[in-house]
Design a protein around this motif. Structure first.
Motif, PDB file in Angstrom:
ATOM      1  N   PRO A 144     -27.299  14.502  -0.905  1.00 54.86           N
ATOM      2  CA  PRO A 144     -27.661  14.119   0.475  1.00 54.86           C
ATOM      3  C   PRO A 144     -29.150  13.841   0.592  1.00 54.86           C
ATOM      4  N   GLN A 145     -29.472  12.784   1.317  1.00 54.12           N
ATOM      5  CA  GLN A 145     -30.850  12.376   1.493  1.00 54.12           C
ATOM      6  C   GLN A 145     -31.357  12.810   2.873  1.00 54.12           C
ATOM      7  N   PRO A 146     -32.622  13.197   2.994  1.00 56.97           N
ATOM      8  CA  PRO A 146     -33.120  13.772   4.244  1.00 56.97           C
ATOM      9  C   PRO A 146     -33.243  12.784   5.395  1.00 56.97           C
ATOM     10  N   GLU A 147     -33.426  11.492   5.104  1.00 56.32           N
ATOM     11  CA  GLU A 147     -33.737  10.533   6.163  1.00 56.32           C
ATOM     12  C   GLU A 147     -32.589   9.616   6.543  1.00 56.32           C
ATOM     13  N   PHE A 148     -31.463   9.693   5.860  1.00 51.92           N
ATOM     14  CA  PHE A 148     -30.313   8.853   6.221  1.00 51.92           C
ATOM     15  C   PHE A 148     -29.039   9.497   5.702  1.00 51.92           C
ATOM     16  N   SER A 149     -27.933   9.148   6.322  1.00 54.00           N
ATOM     17  CA  SER A 149     -26.661   9.767   5.958  1.00 54.00           C
ATOM     18  C   SER A 149     -25.723   8.805   5.245  1.00 54.00           C
ATOM     19  N   GLU A 150     -25.939   7.485   5.376  1.00 51.88           N
ATOM     20  CA  GLU A 150     -25.061   6.512   4.760  1.00 51.88           C
ATOM     21  C   GLU A 150     -25.872   5.425   4.043  1.00 51.88           C
ATOM     22  N   TRP A 151     -25.307   4.907   2.972  1.00 52.68           N
ATOM     23  CA  TRP A 151     -25.900   3.788   2.250  1.00 52.68           C
ATOM     24  C   TRP A 151     -25.297   2.492   2.776  1.00 52.68           C
TER      25      TRP A 151
END
Length: 262
Positions: A78-85
């Motif tokens: 999981p990335q801190p600044e976005f939830s979807e690619w």
């Protein structure tokens, strides 16, 4: 004297930051921008590209690329600044792909003529995502910022016209915008390693990465290489490194994705 002291203080500050930041392979990095800043810049640049370049309307091609990309991003932490690619297929003969901070992935239809299997396409997408995970855009932009703006690192207007070439290059969009691609061979080799691990975890065959770069070598035809290869290591070096890395990867026991090639 005060000017010299200020420069020394800033240099010491940035050196401390570099010492505290490291890439996935343990290499020290100079990172001056926040994840939020880089994500915003990536999103802005991606929107510009979608407005300026033709997007493929081929549903079969889009479904295929989306399938391969999703299989990989499902295994990204999981990335801190976005939830979807977000994945967009651009209708162009360019043999190229990219990934931007903020979870933006672009694939050119020309790449599908060279990356002829899902595993080979996964090699490229995994490599581009690895650039994002390793903060290579941030690293390059940080270096450019220090070199080009007199060390005034706190006054950067990200995305502004004054910094357009620098920021676009730092994001790996040099070919599209007529700027020399920024990633050096160290970063490219690092993205190869991280990307290979990522595609293998996702169930793709890492040995197909070798076949991909053989195809890339043939596509260059001894003349100007495809855009994707502009600053990459030589074909023979890359193939040798990938063969060595592939043989040392653990068995991740991931289910092989079923992505039907267009």
């Amino acid at each position: 004297m005060r000017t010299w002291t200020k420069v020394c203080c800033i240099a010491a500050f940035t050196s401390a930051i570099a010492a505290c930041s490291s890439s996935p392979t343990g290499r020290n990095q100079l990172i001056l921008f926040s994840d939020a800043q880089m994500s915003q810049l990536g999103a802005q640049s991606f929107e510009q590209m979608k407005q300026q370049q033709k997007i493929s309307q081929d549903q079969t091609v889009n479904a295929y690329v989306q399938c391969v990309a999703k299989a990989i991003t499902d295994h990204v932490p999981p990335q801190p600044e976005f939830s979807e690619w977000e994945v967009v297929v651009f209708d162009s003969d360019q043999v190229n792909a990219f990934a931007l901070p903020g979870g933006k992935i672009g694939v050119y239809t020309g790449l599908l003529k060279v990356a002829v299997t899902p595993d080979q396409l996964a090699t490229v997408i995994g490599h581009e995502i690895a650039h994002v995970l390793a903060d290579h855009s941030n690293e390059r932009l940080s270096q450019s910022q220090l070199a080009n703006t007199g060390l005034q690192i706190t006054n950067v207007a990200l995305g502004g016209s004054e910094y357009r070439n620098v920021t676009m290059a730092a994001l790996g969009l040099g070919v599209q915008y007529g700027v020399i691609l920024p990633y050096g061979r160290t970063q490219e080799s690092e993205a190869d390693i991280v990307g290979l691990e990522l595609m293998a975890k996702s169930g793709f065959d890492p040995n197909q990465s070798i076949e991909l770069w053989k195809n890339m070598s043939k596509a260059s035809g001894g003349s100007q290489p495809p855009e994707l290869l502009s600053t990459h290591p030589s074909h023979s070096t890359r193939i040798s490194d990938l063969r060595q890395k592939s043989s040392s990867l653990p068995n991740y026991n991931a289910t092989k994705p079923t992505c039907n090639k267009a």
